[in-house]
Design a protein around this motif. Structure first.
Motif, PDB file in Angstrom:
ATOM      1  N   SER A  50      -6.501   9.246  -5.558  1.00 46.54           N
ATOM      2  CA  SER A  50      -7.169   9.042  -4.269  1.00 46.54           C
ATOM      3  C   SER A  50      -7.003   7.574  -3.886  1.00 46.54           C
ATOM      4  O   SER A  50      -6.958   6.686  -4.755  1.00 46.54           O
ATOM      5  N   ARG A  51      -6.915   7.328  -2.586  1.00 47.49           N
ATOM      6  CA  ARG A  51      -6.574   5.989  -2.120  1.00 47.49           C
ATOM      7  C   ARG A  51      -7.443   5.632  -0.923  1.00 47.49           C
ATOM      8  O   ARG A  51      -7.601   6.441   0.011  1.00 47.49           O
ATOM      9  N   ILE A  52      -8.022   4.431  -0.947  1.00 48.41           N
ATOM     10  CA  ILE A  52      -8.725   3.903   0.222  1.00 48.41           C
ATOM     11  C   ILE A  52      -7.676   3.289   1.138  1.00 48.41           C
ATOM     12  O   ILE A  52      -6.943   2.376   0.740  1.00 48.41           O
ATOM     13  N   LEU A  53      -7.587   3.818   2.351  1.00 52.04           N
ATOM     14  CA  LEU A  53      -6.578   3.306   3.280  1.00 52.04           C
ATOM     15  C   LEU A  53      -7.153   2.294   4.265  1.00 52.04           C
ATOM     16  O   LEU A  53      -6.431   1.461   4.792  1.00 52.04           O
ATOM     17  N   SER A  54      -8.433   2.424   4.552  1.00 55.34           N
ATOM     18  CA  SER A  54      -9.075   1.457   5.440  1.00 55.34           C
ATOM     19  C   SER A  54     -10.576   1.505   5.173  1.00 55.34           C
ATOM     20  O   SER A  54     -11.034   2.257   4.309  1.00 55.34           O
ATOM     21  N   ARG A  55     -11.338   0.742   5.931  1.00 57.66           N
ATOM     22  CA  ARG A  55     -12.791   0.728   5.754  1.00 57.66           C
ATOM     23  C   ARG A  55     -13.399   2.098   6.018  1.00 57.66           C
ATOM     24  O   ARG A  55     -14.518   2.392   5.598  1.00 57.66           O
ATOM     25  N   ARG A  56     -12.667   2.940   6.780  1.00 58.93           N
ATOM     26  CA  ARG A  56     -13.215   4.238   7.185  1.00 58.93           C
ATOM     27  C   ARG A  56     -12.463   5.439   6.618  1.00 58.93           C
ATOM     28  O   ARG A  56     -12.824   6.573   6.916  1.00 58.93           O
ATOM     29  N   TRP A  57     -11.384   5.208   5.878  1.00 62.05           N
ATOM     30  CA  TRP A  57     -10.485   6.320   5.608  1.00 62.05           C
ATOM     31  C   TRP A  57     -10.061   6.373   4.145  1.00 62.05           C
ATOM     32  O   TRP A  57      -9.605   5.380   3.599  1.00 62.05           O
ATOM     33  N   MET A  58     -10.222   7.556   3.548  1.00 67.38           N
ATOM     34  CA  MET A  58      -9.754   7.805   2.188  1.00 67.38           C
ATOM     35  C   MET A  58      -8.896   9.063   2.185  1.00 67.38           C
ATOM     36  O   MET A  58      -9.201  10.029   2.888  1.00 67.38           O
ATOM     37  N   VAL A  59      -7.842   9.050   1.382  1.00 66.84           N
ATOM     38  CA  VAL A  59      -7.002  10.244   1.233  1.00 66.84           C
ATOM     39  C   VAL A  59      -6.803  10.513  -0.255  1.00 66.84           C
ATOM     40  O   VAL A  59      -6.981   9.616  -1.083  1.00 66.84           O
TER      41      VAL A  59
ATOM     42  N   LYS B 184      -9.766  -1.250  -7.208  1.00 67.41           N
ATOM     43  CA  LYS B 184     -10.509  -0.021  -6.874  1.00 67.41           C
ATOM     44  C   LYS B 184     -10.079   0.596  -5.539  1.00 67.41           C
ATOM     45  O   LYS B 184     -10.844   1.342  -4.921  1.00 67.41           O
ATOM     46  N   LEU B 185      -8.867   0.307  -5.118  1.00 68.00           N
ATOM     47  CA  LEU B 185      -8.345   0.973  -3.915  1.00 68.00           C
ATOM     48  C   LEU B 185      -7.699   2.297  -4.286  1.00 68.00           C
ATOM     49  O   LEU B 185      -7.571   3.200  -3.463  1.00 68.00           O
ATOM     50  N   LEU B 186      -7.268   2.408  -5.516  1.00 60.74           N
ATOM     51  CA  LEU B 186      -6.565   3.602  -5.987  1.00 60.74           C
ATOM     52  C   LEU B 186      -7.266   4.127  -7.233  1.00 60.74           C
ATOM     53  O   LEU B 186      -7.565   3.361  -8.148  1.00 60.74           O
TER      54      LEU B 186
END
Lengths: 420, 75
Positions: A217-226, A169-171
């Protein structure tokens, strides 16, 4: 009182029933609480839109969403637009007063040296429905339908999306598409393109729109999505604006000497790529996005959007926003055509297909009053749009006029959401 | 492929690689902030829809978030 405790007896059916009943009584509050969790939501918004000396719009919308126990949701939305005012006809300013009559018979007078405006009045009703269904923990589909109707335009559309989560579920990858079958039936008939407007046919005109989207969409860190979204839209059919005109210019003086109707190609392919980012600071959130757009009419545009959600405690927040937009002109855009010269295949003087910039500043205030259920939002925006005031094609008297005066717009949206 | 198309491809590929390759793994128990409603690309769909309608009627561009069709004679 004396109690005598004897050895435990084997459970009888009566005891089992009583035991089950006692357990059930203990579980009732928890079950009742779970059952009382909101399953329905109502969203309401109302837009008040006003362009300085031009168009005014009131647009109330209501959306009802019903959540089903298995994660599905069904929603329906109704919107009504009431539009009045005037918009640029496409004609050039003149050294004298110009009077114009709209298709519905309204008359508007434009002062000397000012862009002529065409009055209009319309209302639009739009209905959208959407069904979202999770097929597993990782796969979700969305199916939607749209219908809208106004005095001279009708649209019927279907759209769908399919999303799947990958890499723990990161991507998330989304594939979707939509089709729309639109019909244009101008008031007073459809004028022949690049004519004096006297030749019309009374039938309707078809416009078909097909749209595809591919996104990730991608989770890049605990605080950041792009995310990246690419869209491709294919438009076929009647794409002309039947009420817009193009001035014929006197080559010596630049004075308008007549008018021709607008004519645009019957195909248009639009493409866009959107990059978005959401970043969580300690309490606040920053939203940024950039879109690049291009189409087969040679329009290119850049859009930058910035929002900063500042948490004020509880559900209250203040979110300032800035948007910058810039576009190039369509290849058949012209401020006017030389009188007596051969006509091009296509031409328009609609300022929205010319080179222009839009700057928006504003903000959203969100709050959740203690005494009243639901969330409230108020968004206010100031939009300033400006084109090229002195385009290179201006000749004679036209060099003295502002051919694309800035349009200042104020828009307020009041929103309310209530779960029950 | 046109010049613009090549430019777009040059822009998309590094970002697509970033999306797929990414950075550190974020474990499910570290997604408390990401689970908040405001950590969405479109936390207010109705406000977003109103904005898109405004800009669609005033500008020549469209597209971005959704796969909708046409639906308005305003442009």
């Amino acid at each position: 009182m004396r109690l005598q405790l004897g050895p435990a007896k084997p459970a009888t059916p009566v005891r089992e029933v009583l035991h089950s009943a006692a357990l059930a009584l203990l579980l009732i509050p928890a079950t009742a609480k779970a059952q009382s969790a909101p399953t329905d939501r109502i969203d309401f918004s109302s837009l008040l839109y006003g362009e300085q000396s031009r168009t005014q719009v009131i647009e109330p919308m209501v959306r009802f969403t019903h959540l089903l126990p298995d994660g599905q949701s069904i929603s329906a939305q109704l919107g009504i637009d009431v539009i009045t005012g005037a918009s640029p006809s496409g004609a050039l300013p003149s050294g004298s007063v110009q009077t114009r009559t709209s298709a519905s018979g309204r008359v508007i007078t434009s002062p000397a040296g000012r862009i002529p405006l065409a009055p209009f009045r319309d209302h639009r009703i739009a209905f959208d429905g959407e069904w979202q269904k999770p097929w597993s923990r990782y796969v979700t589909s969305t199916l939607g339908g749209t219908y809208s109707r106004e005095k001279d335009y009708q649209s019927l559309g279907l759209n769908g999306k399919f999303s799947t989560d990958l890499m723990r579920k990161l991507l998330t990858v989304t594939v979707g598409g939509g089709i729309s079958r639109d019909t244009v039936f101008p008031v007073g008939g459809t004028p022949l393109g690049l004519s004096d407007g006297s030749i019309v046919h009374r039938g309707s005109n078809d416009k078909n729109v097909t749209n595809v989207i591919l996104g990730a969409s991608r989770i890049l860190s605990r605080r950041w999505m792009v995310s990246i979204n690419g869209t491709q839209t294919f438009e076929r059919g009647y794409l002309t604006e039947p009420y817009k005109v193009i001035s014929l210019m006197n080559l010596a003086t630049g004075q308008p000497a007549g008018e021709l109707t607008d004519k645009r190609p019957s195909t248009r392919n639009r493409s866009s790529v959107l990059f978005s980012s959401v970043y969580h600071l300690t309490d606040d959130v920053i939203y940024t996005s950039y879109r690049y757009y291009w189409d087969t009419w040679s329009v290119r545009s850049h859009t930058i959007d910035l929002k900063y959600r500042h948490a004020l405690g509880g559900d209250t927040f203040l979110e300032p926003l800035v948007r910058y937009y810039q576009q190039t002109a369509a290849d058949f855009f012209t401020i006017g055509l030389p009188q007596g010269a051969p006509l091009p295949d296509f031409a328009t003087s609609d300022y929205r297909l010319g080179a222009l910039r839009t700057i928006t500043v504003g903000g959203t205030f969100g709050f959740h009053p203690e005494d009243i259920p639901g969330e409230w939002t108020i968004r206010a925006q100031f939009i300033r749009q400006a084109g090229n005031s002195s385009p290179p094609g201006a000749i004679g008297i036209q060099r003295n006029f502002d051919l694309s005066p800035p349009i200042n717009t104020f828009a307020v949206v009041l929103g309310y959401s209530f779960d029950y | 492929m046109t010049r613009t198309g090549r430019q777009i491809c040059r822009l998309i590929f590094p970002l697509a690689l970033l999306l797929i390759a990414g950075c550190a793994t974020v474990q499910p128990w570290d997604r408390d902030l990401l689970a908040q409603k405001q950590m969405s690309f479109n936390p207010s769909p109705m406000l977003q829809a109103v904005d898109e309608h405004i800009y669609f009627s005033k500008e020549a561009s469209m597209g971005g978030m959704d796969a909708g069709g046409g639906g308005c004679g305003c442009n």
